[in-house]
Design a protein around this motif. Structure first.
Motif, PDB file in Angstrom:
ATOM      1  N   ARG A   1      26.281 -35.383 -12.104  1.00  0.00           N
ATOM      2  CA  ARG A   1      25.381 -36.115 -13.004  1.00  0.00           C
ATOM      3  C   ARG A   1      24.034 -36.405 -12.357  1.00  0.00           C
TER       4      ARG A   1
ATOM      5  N   ARG B   1      15.054 -36.328 -16.284  1.00  0.00           N
ATOM      6  CA  ARG B   1      14.694 -37.752 -16.307  1.00  0.00           C
ATOM      7  C   ARG B   1      13.631 -38.073 -17.351  1.00  0.00           C
TER       8      ARG B   1
ATOM      9  N   TYR C   1      21.586 -33.394 -13.065  1.00  0.00           N
ATOM     10  CA  TYR C   1      21.002 -33.218 -14.392  1.00  0.00           C
ATOM     11  C   TYR C   1      20.244 -34.467 -14.841  1.00  0.00           C
ATOM     12  N   ALA C   2      20.674 -35.640 -14.365  1.00  0.00           N
ATOM     13  CA  ALA C   2      19.938 -36.855 -14.725  1.00  0.00           C
ATOM     14  C   ALA C   2      18.542 -36.835 -14.103  1.00  0.00           C
TER      15      ALA C   2
ATOM     16  N   VAL D   1      19.954 -36.568 -21.380  1.00  0.00           N
ATOM     17  CA  VAL D   1      20.904 -37.041 -20.375  1.00  0.00           C
ATOM     18  C   VAL D   1      22.096 -37.705 -21.053  1.00  0.00           C
TER      19      VAL D   1
END
Length: 307
Positions: A214, A222, A217-218, A228
């Protein structure tokens, strides 16, 4: 050979609207490429087609009547460093070279052009699913939004978050349609289809797990918090989506193709032999169930079950 839609229509065909729904899945879509080529071989057409990500790209070749074209994208073109990898990342900011795949190769002067005029002349409705990067919601656009050598709609549907940069359409950034609606059976029904043929990219019994890594990809997404959040919940929405597909199958409203044995191809696999085997599995699964499919497609129109 003439495209299948130029053939005489079956006189017993009803006015019922039958749709084809094609799931995405990156390199796993060599499976549905095999089934789509089998459809061309047997002149199987639909009133309506909707696809997601690589499934949407495969549908374009199918609707243009270009048998074998999809297979080349899974087995020949993958050897170019611009297709996937660090060269594409350095040049475009995306691991998948979407501009190379749907631009350089696909345009009219490219090495493997899409027959755009044949696609547009085909009377079948063609819809593509994309995910709005600002809302995290699915949106749907038809082939009327395409232009010769401008296939950004399909690029947007294939832009996997954290792996690809978003693709802008009319000034709005979009990501992979599979983030918001991986198997758009509900939309096909709402567009008037009464029965559906569905091409899945994973075997029956597949259950999606929560997305790992996570923090990656977060961070990569962003600037798109709704994306997200959509990825965070994707395993839940996807598994519910699958339940819907199989409920339609049990009711007789859908005919579902899924790989009949475990597959060893991932979203980012780039092994030609494995891709050829997966494509061959699509052809084999079609052949094994061709009689069932013919019965499903030739069945007289049935009342649509009410919710």
């Amino acid at each position: 050979m003439h495209p299948p839609w130029t053939q005489a229509q079956d006189p017993v065909k009803t006015s019922e609207k039958i749709g084809l729904v094609v799931e995405g899945g990156g390199m796993k879509c060599a499976y549905n490429a095999g089934i789509l080529d089998a459809f061309l071989d047997h002149q199987i057409t639909f009133d309506y087609c909707i696809g997601v990500s690589a499934g949407a790209g495969n549908l374009a070749s199918y609707l243009a009547g270009q048998r074998g074209r999809n297979l080349r994208f899974f087995t020949q073109h993958i050897h170019s460093p611009e297709y996937f990898g660090l060269k594409s990342l350095r040049k475009t900011g995306s691991l998948f070279g979407l501009q190379y795949i749907y631009g350089t190769l696909t345009r009219s002067t490219g090495k493997d052009p899409l027959n755009f005029q044949a696609l547009m002349d085909n009377p079948t409705e063609y819809q593509v699913v994309v995910t709005n990067a600002l809302t995290g919601k699915a949106e749907y656009y038809g082939k009327e939004t395409l232009r010769q050598d401008d296939y950004r709609l399909v690029m947007a549907s294939s832009a996997i978050p954290a792996v690809c940069k978003p693709v802008e359409l009319n000034g709005i950034p979009y990501f992979d349609g599979g983030i918001s609606e991986a198997i758009p059976v509900s939309h096909a029904l709402s567009d008037g289809c009464s029965r559906l043929v569905v091409l899945l990219s994973k075997p029956r019994g597949y259950v999606r797990k929560p997305q790992g890594m996570r923090f990656l990809y977060a961070r990569a997404c962003r600037n798109y918090p709704k994306i997200v959040a959509a990825i965070d919940h994707r395993h839940l929405t996807y598994n519910e989506n699958l339940k819907e597909v199989f409920a339609l199958e049990r009711s007789g409203q859908a005919f579902v193709f899924a790989p009949s044995r475990p597959i060893h191809v991932g979203t980012y696999s780039m092994k030609e032999e494995a891709e050829r085997e997966l494509y061959a599995l699509g052809l084999q699964d079609f052949q094994a169930r061709q009689a069932e499919l013919t019965e499903f497609l030739s069945r007289s129109a049935q009342p649509v079950p009410q919710p």
